[in-house]
Design an enzyme around this catalytic site. Structure first.
Site, PDB file in Angstrom:
ATOM      1  N   LYS A  52      16.183  -3.280  -2.301  1.00  0.00           N
ATOM      2  CA  LYS A  52      16.018  -4.008  -1.155  1.00  0.00           C
ATOM      3  C   LYS A  52      16.129  -5.746  -1.472  1.00  0.00           C
ATOM      4  O   LYS A  52      16.326  -6.289  -0.581  1.00  0.00           O
ATOM      5  CB  LYS A  52      14.225  -3.830  -0.973  1.00  0.00           C
ATOM      6  CG  LYS A  52      14.010  -2.559  -0.640  1.00  0.00           C
ATOM      7  CD  LYS A  52      12.686  -1.961  -0.392  1.00  0.00           C
ATOM      8  CE  LYS A  52      12.679  -0.357  -0.192  1.00  0.00           C
ATOM      9  NZ  LYS A  52      11.321   0.187  -0.515  1.00  0.00           N
ATOM     10  N   GLN A  96       5.344  -0.879  -2.003  1.00  0.00           N
ATOM     11  CA  GLN A  96       6.243   0.032  -2.483  1.00  0.00           C
ATOM     12  C   GLN A  96       5.271   1.082  -2.662  1.00  0.00           C
ATOM     13  O   GLN A  96       4.312   1.129  -3.494  1.00  0.00           O
ATOM     14  CB  GLN A  96       6.810  -0.507  -3.685  1.00  0.00           C
ATOM     15  CG  GLN A  96       7.973   0.430  -4.119  1.00  0.00           C
ATOM     16  CD  GLN A  96       8.718   0.995  -3.146  1.00  0.00           C
ATOM     17  OE1 GLN A  96       9.629  -0.126  -2.598  1.00  0.00           O
ATOM     18  NE2 GLN A  96       9.336   2.339  -2.818  1.00  0.00           N
ATOM     19  N   ASP A 119       7.380  -1.403   7.300  1.00  0.00           N
ATOM     20  CA  ASP A 119       7.731   0.209   6.831  1.00  0.00           C
ATOM     21  C   ASP A 119       7.425   1.100   8.187  1.00  0.00           C
ATOM     22  O   ASP A 119       7.685   2.351   8.329  1.00  0.00           O
ATOM     23  CB  ASP A 119       6.848   0.659   5.837  1.00  0.00           C
ATOM     24  CG  ASP A 119       7.706   0.559   4.658  1.00  0.00           C
ATOM     25  OD1 ASP A 119       8.952   0.869   4.603  1.00  0.00           O
ATOM     26  OD2 ASP A 119       7.071   0.513   3.297  1.00  0.00           O
TER      27      ASP A 119
END
Ligand code: NDP
Length: 284
Positions: A52, A96, A119
């Site tokens: 990322k 994460q 997200d």
């Protein structure tokens, strides 16, 4: 032979477009910035986070790399998120997953401001998606829809079967497909006669997490097959949920692993961050 749905190629094109977008935003004084929190040292998570940051760097998107100890308390992590929520230079926040056992992932997901929830996992954003008024959309399902659209594939009126009902893939993808007027079936570990159901699919999505789970006998000839899985086989090679060699001669379209859904997920994360930066000025 199935047409390859090339997520890698498309993600490169998308990255180039985003790079141009970011330059133009910067010239207006808007600097898109993503904060990525990694708790602990899970090896797969470290690789995902590294990818990322790499992509962000490549397209000129600023990214903050926050590494926290695996022993951090939930309260400390919540405090960190609160400070990022209040930081006007940060457009997107990503924690994460998975998180260590002492931390409740649902509480963390809900603590991220929905306006910075890149997200798209916050119940506010999942709710908006469900009523077909989306704000942030989970990256993997969004990447799948983008990939289909880019290949000129409409799901309107098609029979879509999604195997897997997780909050990050199956459920939001079902909402997106329904919003595009597909007829959607979501299968899971309690589903009976799965193969009979998958063989009805015009679009078959496998998001199970088991290598070779979908075989040629489970696929209708000509079907569009989306392989979301990321598994390691006995030889340590990265493979999806679909037995690719067997299924490719039958399917109409197929996403490879690697190089299909994976790169689209990261590209969508970048796109969402850039959109948040734009929207922050427009008060959407
Ligand atoms: P989860 O483990 O959260 O969900 C797996 C789903 O598969 C569950 O809904 C489960 O059913 C279902 N399932 C398990 N066994 C069966 C079975 N025998 N028959 C039918 N359904 C079954 O996984 P995720 O959704 O998080 O991920 C799925 C895969 O996709 C993984 O390989 C993951 O690594 C990959 N992935 C890839 C991404 C990418 O960018 N390419 C992004 C995210 C995930 P039940 O709910 O009943 O337990």
């Amino acid at each position: 032979m199935a047409v390859k749905l090339d997520g890698k190629k498309l993600s490169i094109k998308l990255a180039n477009d985003l790079q141009a977008d970011i330059s133009s935003l910067k010239s207006q004084g808007i600097v898109p910035k993503l904060a990525v929190i990694l708790v602990g040292d899970n090896q797969a998570s470290r690789v995902y986070v590294r990818n990322k940051h790499r992509m962000a760097e490549k397209i000129g998107l600023e990214s903050l790399d926050l590494r926290l100890s695996k022993d951090i308390s939930e309260a400390e992590l919540l405090e960190k998120i609160a400070s990022l929520n209040n930081d006007s230079t940060i457009n997107g926040i990503l924690v994460q997953l998975p998180l260590p056992d002492q931390i409740n992932a649902d509480r963390i997901t809900k603590a991220i401001s929905p306006k910075k929830d890149v997200d798209g996992f916050h119940p506010y954003n999942l709710g908006r998606l469900f009523v077909n008024d989306p704000y942030a959309i989970p990256c993997t399902p969004n990447g799948i829809m983008y990939l289909l659209k880019s290949y000129g594939i409409s799901v309107d009126g098609k029979n879509v079967v999604i195997v897997g009902r997780s909050k990050i893939v199956g459920r939001p993808l079902a909402a997106l497909m329904l919003n595009q007027s597909a007829t959607v079936t979501v299968a899971h570990s309690h589903t009976k006669n799965l193969s009979e159901i998958t063989r009805q699919a015009d679009v078959l999505v496998a998001a199970v997490g088991r290598a070779n789970f979908i075989q040629a006998k489970d696929v209708k000839p000509g079907a569009i097959v989306i392989d979301v899985g990321i598994n390691r086989n006995a030889a340590g090679k990265l493979v999806g949920d679909v037995a690719q060699t067997e299924v490719a001669p039958i399917a109409g379209y197929l996403t490879p692993v690697p190089g299909g859904v994976g790169p689209m997920t990261i590209a969508m994360l970048m796109k969402q961050t850039v959109e948040f930066a734009k929207w922050s000025k427009q008060k959407k």
